[in-house]
Design a protein around this motif. Structure first.
Motif: not given
Length: 93
Positions: A23-24, A47-48, A51, A56
């Motif tokens: 994800s990052d 990013s939201e 989450d 991930r």
């Protein structure tokens, strides 16, 4: 106007990403864009939305999109029923 998965694909097509990706890594590669999730331009930061996912790391773009689809749909449904969502739907902004 593209929104949801279609809008995200536009960003992914121009990103230098290799899968599997976290994800990052995805958010960083895309610059954490605001992704519209309905036709009136309401948006959420990538990013939201990420989450809200149950994992991930993604083995492919297809897996990422399959998991994000219900997240964008939930945003669309939850705002369309709110007073603010209804006002946005009738105003041209």
């Amino acid at each position: 106007m593209e929104f949801g998965i279609a809008a995200l694909v536009g960003h992914l097509d121009h990103a230098d990403l290799e899968y599997p990706a976290t994800s990052d890594e995805i958010v960083r590669a895309l610059g954490d864009p605001e992704i519209p999730y309905d036709g009136s331009g309401s948006s959420v930061a990538l990013s939201e939305a990420m989450d809200a996912l149950p994992k991930r790391t993604f083995d492919s773009q297809s897996e990422l999109l399959d998991l994000l689809h219900p997240v964008f749909e939930e945003y669309r449904v939850s705002t369309s029923g709110s007073l603010l969502g209804r006002i946005r739907a009738i105003l041209p902004f």
